[in-house]
Design a protein around this motif. Structure first.
Motif, PDB file in Angstrom:
ATOM      1  N   TRP A  36      10.415   3.745   9.440  1.00  0.00           N
ATOM      2  CA  TRP A  36       9.995   2.509   8.784  1.00  0.00           C
ATOM      3  C   TRP A  36      11.047   1.977   7.801  1.00  0.00           C
ATOM      4  O   TRP A  36      11.323   0.789   7.783  1.00  0.00           O
ATOM      5  N   ASP A  37      11.579   2.849   6.949  1.00  0.00           N
ATOM      6  CA  ASP A  37      12.595   2.463   5.969  1.00  0.00           C
ATOM      7  C   ASP A  37      12.151   1.220   5.190  1.00  0.00           C
ATOM      8  O   ASP A  37      12.845   0.214   5.124  1.00  0.00           O
ATOM      9  N   HIS A  38      10.964   1.318   4.586  1.00  0.00           N
ATOM     10  CA  HIS A  38      10.333   0.161   3.950  1.00  0.00           C
ATOM     11  C   HIS A  38      10.098   0.445   2.469  1.00  0.00           C
ATOM     12  O   HIS A  38       9.461   1.437   2.113  1.00  0.00           O
ATOM     13  N   LYS A  39      10.585  -0.451   1.601  1.00  0.00           N
ATOM     14  CA  LYS A  39      10.400  -0.294   0.160  1.00  0.00           C
ATOM     15  C   LYS A  39       9.306  -1.239  -0.327  1.00  0.00           C
ATOM     16  O   LYS A  39       9.192  -2.374   0.136  1.00  0.00           O
ATOM     17  N   MET A  40       8.507  -0.747  -1.275  1.00  0.00           N
ATOM     18  CA  MET A  40       7.428  -1.551  -1.824  1.00  0.00           C
ATOM     19  C   MET A  40       7.237  -1.241  -3.308  1.00  0.00           C
ATOM     20  O   MET A  40       7.461  -0.115  -3.754  1.00  0.00           O
ATOM     21  N   LEU A  41       6.833  -2.247  -4.067  1.00  0.00           N
ATOM     22  CA  LEU A  41       6.648  -2.120  -5.512  1.00  0.00           C
ATOM     23  C   LEU A  41       5.171  -2.227  -5.891  1.00  0.00           C
ATOM     24  O   LEU A  41       4.449  -3.082  -5.365  1.00  0.00           O
ATOM     25  N   PHE A  42       4.743  -1.358  -6.804  1.00  0.00           N
ATOM     26  CA  PHE A  42       3.377  -1.382  -7.307  1.00  0.00           C
ATOM     27  C   PHE A  42       3.392  -1.427  -8.833  1.00  0.00           C
ATOM     28  O   PHE A  42       4.362  -0.996  -9.470  1.00  0.00           O
ATOM     29  N   THR A  43       2.303  -1.901  -9.400  1.00  0.00           N
ATOM     30  CA  THR A  43       2.101  -1.851 -10.844  1.00  0.00           C
ATOM     31  C   THR A  43       1.155  -0.700 -11.167  1.00  0.00           C
ATOM     32  O   THR A  43       0.069  -0.600 -10.574  1.00  0.00           O
ATOM     33  N   LEU A  44       1.556   0.159 -12.081  1.00  0.00           N
ATOM     34  CA  LEU A  44       0.700   1.252 -12.534  1.00  0.00           C
ATOM     35  C   LEU A  44      -0.021   0.837 -13.813  1.00  0.00           C
ATOM     36  O   LEU A  44       0.569   0.210 -14.692  1.00  0.00           O
ATOM     37  N   HIS A  45      -1.293   1.224 -13.907  1.00  0.00           N
ATOM     38  CA  HIS A  45      -2.100   0.854 -15.065  1.00  0.00           C
ATOM     39  C   HIS A  45      -2.488   2.051 -15.921  1.00  0.00           C
ATOM     40  O   HIS A  45      -2.843   1.889 -17.086  1.00  0.00           O
ATOM     41  N   ASP A  46      -2.466   3.235 -15.320  1.00  0.00           N
ATOM     42  CA  ASP A  46      -2.872   4.439 -16.052  1.00  0.00           C
ATOM     43  C   ASP A  46      -2.087   5.618 -15.497  1.00  0.00           C
ATOM     44  O   ASP A  46      -2.302   6.031 -14.352  1.00  0.00           O
ATOM     45  N   MET A  47      -1.193   6.176 -16.285  1.00  0.00           N
ATOM     46  CA  MET A  47      -0.309   7.242 -15.809  1.00  0.00           C
ATOM     47  C   MET A  47      -1.053   8.564 -15.592  1.00  0.00           C
ATOM     48  O   MET A  47      -0.543   9.461 -14.935  1.00  0.00           O
ATOM     49  N   GLU A  48      -2.258   8.672 -16.120  1.00  0.00           N
ATOM     50  CA  GLU A  48      -3.019   9.920 -15.971  1.00  0.00           C
ATOM     51  C   GLU A  48      -3.966   9.875 -14.774  1.00  0.00           C
ATOM     52  O   GLU A  48      -4.176  10.880 -14.111  1.00  0.00           O
ATOM     53  N   LYS A  49      -4.544   8.709 -14.476  1.00  0.00           N
ATOM     54  CA  LYS A  49      -5.628   8.651 -13.488  1.00  0.00           C
ATOM     55  C   LYS A  49      -5.261   7.957 -12.185  1.00  0.00           C
ATOM     56  O   LYS A  49      -6.014   8.040 -11.213  1.00  0.00           O
ATOM     57  N   GLU A  50      -4.132   7.268 -12.125  1.00  0.00           N
ATOM     58  CA  GLU A  50      -3.784   6.484 -10.934  1.00  0.00           C
ATOM     59  C   GLU A  50      -3.480   7.395  -9.748  1.00  0.00           C
ATOM     60  O   GLU A  50      -2.849   8.444  -9.892  1.00  0.00           O
ATOM     61  N   MET A  51      -3.941   6.981  -8.562  1.00  0.00           N
ATOM     62  CA  MET A  51      -3.679   7.705  -7.312  1.00  0.00           C
ATOM     63  C   MET A  51      -2.857   6.826  -6.367  1.00  0.00           C
ATOM     64  O   MET A  51      -3.082   5.621  -6.276  1.00  0.00           O
ATOM     65  N   ILE A  52      -1.917   7.466  -5.655  1.00  0.00           N
ATOM     66  CA  ILE A  52      -1.118   6.782  -4.630  1.00  0.00           C
ATOM     67  C   ILE A  52      -1.611   7.284  -3.277  1.00  0.00           C
ATOM     68  O   ILE A  52      -1.553   8.486  -2.998  1.00  0.00           O
ATOM     69  N   CYS A  53      -2.128   6.375  -2.453  1.00  0.00           N
ATOM     70  CA  CYS A  53      -2.756   6.755  -1.186  1.00  0.00           C
ATOM     71  C   CYS A  53      -1.911   6.264  -0.008  1.00  0.00           C
ATOM     72  O   CYS A  53      -1.516   5.091   0.031  1.00  0.00           O
ATOM     73  N   PHE A  54      -1.674   7.153   0.938  1.00  0.00           N
ATOM     74  CA  PHE A  54      -0.899   6.837   2.135  1.00  0.00           C
ATOM     75  C   PHE A  54      -1.795   7.044   3.353  1.00  0.00           C
ATOM     76  O   PHE A  54      -2.292   8.145   3.574  1.00  0.00           O
ATOM     77  N   THR A  55      -1.999   5.995   4.129  1.00  0.00           N
ATOM     78  CA  THR A  55      -2.795   6.107   5.352  1.00  0.00           C
ATOM     79  C   THR A  55      -1.994   5.525   6.515  1.00  0.00           C
ATOM     80  O   THR A  55      -1.449   4.426   6.402  1.00  0.00           O
ATOM     81  N   VAL A  56      -1.919   6.269   7.601  1.00  0.00           N
ATOM     82  CA  VAL A  56      -1.177   5.823   8.785  1.00  0.00           C
ATOM     83  C   VAL A  56      -2.185   5.393   9.848  1.00  0.00           C
ATOM     84  O   VAL A  56      -3.171   6.097  10.108  1.00  0.00           O
ATOM     85  N   TYR A  57      -1.931   4.223  10.439  1.00  0.00           N
ATOM     86  CA  TYR A  57      -2.805   3.678  11.472  1.00  0.00           C
ATOM     87  C   TYR A  57      -1.997   3.314  12.715  1.00  0.00           C
ATOM     88  O   TYR A  57      -0.804   3.002  12.637  1.00  0.00           O
ATOM     89  N   ASP A  58      -2.689   3.331  13.856  1.00  0.00           N
ATOM     90  CA  ASP A  58      -2.150   2.768  15.095  1.00  0.00           C
ATOM     91  C   ASP A  58      -2.624   1.318  15.170  1.00  0.00           C
ATOM     92  O   ASP A  58      -3.824   1.042  15.147  1.00  0.00           O
ATOM     93  N   HIS A  59      -1.683   0.387  15.250  1.00  0.00           N
ATOM     94  CA  HIS A  59      -2.007  -1.040  15.213  1.00  0.00           C
ATOM     95  C   HIS A  59      -2.638  -1.496  16.526  1.00  0.00           C
ATOM     96  O   HIS A  59      -2.110  -1.247  17.611  1.00  0.00           O
TER      97      HIS A  59
END
Length: 460
Positions: free
Chosen positions: A384-407
């Motif tokens: 994929w080689d894909h970059k993306m930017l997110f805003t974090l709101h809470d450094m203690e509770k925030e979760m980063i979720c990765f889900t892979v799908y077949d389109h």
């Protein structure tokens, strides 16, 4: 349990015909699969916190609730299923005996089949109520409150789609008829006519009728839906049907790959081109097909309906993009840090398509903010080689979720695995950047490789 206790015995004993079983259970397997993915996502989140309280859940619900669209088809066909079961309880002695056997099975807890078939509808209608309770019991300054409010909005949208499907019984019956009578040979993925589209809610049949090729005169039958146009032709007759005393049921086969409306241009043809004022052109990805209707009035009706459906499709796509942009803008205003996620590649993914491949993409969510990689066609090892930017709101509770799908283009995408990271676990291991190889959970095979970086000196 429903499959083991009810479906398989009914099938093995021949109490109902295959068509009757399909009427009763509809797309139960799809409903089951959608709920399994939802459950796996919840269990993965729970495992990340072991026996500790789970600090945030709203983002996961924002992501998963809209993917329960298989409930729309199931619920819209419930009336016919209930009617068939009611008739069988009155007139089919074998089914009455079978019902009594099932009621004595401890797995059913004394409930009949009809009670279990109502559960998908009951579950969908409970989600908004549960989310309202969660919001009521969540402090207004909690980092998850905004995600829960968005999840409530999406749960209500799902309920509205189910209710619309139930109301549109005539449309449902037509789509179910097409499922049985149109053969989609040559299509890469399975197409369920009576299902949700990818951005327009439940699929609707807007117009249908006879057309022919303007030059050759080949007879076709066209179906215009709210997301694509399908051209069909009569299927070749079955030479064995009459020999064995069977009735020759009318069947159609796909003539061309469906034309997605946002990729389709339509234009009236002049009378001089084909010696008729009832012709029009369809242009799709550089190719043109010229069609002829029975009359000029019918030609005008086709052109008008295609243009109207195309306009609505494009408008909905634009609105989705605008909502996503607005959500990201609101997210940035309250952020404390910027998160860079670089999704590099996937390895050994599950094959979801009949040819032993998948068309995978990776969806990354942080709260209600979502980004996706591009789709890589026909591979189990996407780069994929894909970059993306997110805003974090809470450094203690925030979760980063990765889900892979077949389109899939005609139906909801197939689940290829999921994994999560907590921002706090990253932060405790150093200030980054971090390089990770993450095993996908909820499936037998697959991993993704990513780079991450957090910058607390700026927001996105």
């Amino acid at each position: 349990m429903v499959l083991e206790v009810f479906y398989k015995p009914l099938q093995e004993r021949g109490i109902f015909t295959p068509d009757q079983l399909e009427t009763i259970f509809i797309n139960w397997q799809e409903v089951l699969q959608g709920n399994r993915v939802f459950l796996r996502s919840l269990l993965i989140r729970q495992a990340n916190f072991e026996h500790q309280p789970i600090p945030v859940i709203g983002g996961l619900l924002c992501e998963q609730v809209p993917r329960l669209t298989s409930h729309v088809r199931f619920c819209s066909c419930q009336l016919r299923a209930t009617s068939l079961l009611s008739s069988a309880s009155t007139n089919n002695e074998k089914f009455r005996e079978f019902e009594q056997e099932c009621l004595s099975d401890p797995r059913t807890t004394g409930l009949p089949l009809s009670s279990f078939l109502l559960k998908p509808l009951q579950r969908v209608t409970k989600y908004p109520l549960l989310l309202k309770q969660m919001i009521k019991n969540t402090e207004m300054d909690h980092p998850d409150i905004g995600n829960l409010e968005v999840a409530l909005e999406r749960a209500q949208q799902l309920c509205n789609q189910v209710n619309e499907g139930v109301r549109m019984q005539e449309n449902t019956d037509k789509l179910e008829y097409l499922q049985k009578h149109v053969q989609m040979m040559g299509l890469k993925e399975a197409l369920f006519f009576n299902s949700n589209t990818n951005c327009l809610g439940p699929r609707k049949l807007l117009h249908e009728g006879a057309l022919c090729k303007a030059v050759s005169g080949r007879e076709l039958h066209a179906y215009l839906f709210n997301d694509f146009l399908l051209l069909t032709k009569p299927a070749a007759p079955n030479p064995f049907a009459k020999a064995f005393g069977g009735e020759q049921e009318e069947k159609l086969v796909m003539y061309r790959q469906p034309f997605f409306l946002n990729e389709l241009l339509v234009k009236e043809a002049t009378a001089e081109e084909y010696g008729s004022d009832s012709c029009f052109h369809l242009s799709h990805v550089g190719k043109v097909i010229s069609l002829k209707a029975d009359t000029r009035l019918e030609r005008d009706r086709w052109v008008s309906k295609i243009l109207e459906a195309n306009s609505l499709f494009v408008k909905r796509l634009r609105e989705m993009k605008e909502r996503t942009t607005a959500a990201r803008k609101r997210s940035v205003e309250k952020g404390v840090a910027a998160l860079m996620v670089h999704v590099l590649e996937g390895k050994d993914l599950r094959a979801a398509d009949p040819g032993g491949k998948s068309d995978p993409y990776c969806q990354v969510t942080v709260g209600q903010e979502e980004h996706r990689t591009q789709v890589i066609l026909e591979t189990l090892h996407p780069r994929w080689d894909h970059k993306m930017l997110f805003t974090l709101h809470d450094m203690e509770k925030e979760m980063i979720c990765f889900t892979v799908y077949d389109h899939d283009r005609f139906s909801p995408d197939d689940f290829l695995g999921r994994t999560e990271l907590s921002v706090s676990s990253l932060w405790k291991s150093g200030r980054g950047p971090w390089r990770k190889a993450l095993v996908l959970q909820g499936v037998d095979t697959g991993e993704i490789r990513i780079n991450l970086e957090v910058n607390t000196s700026r927001r996105v």
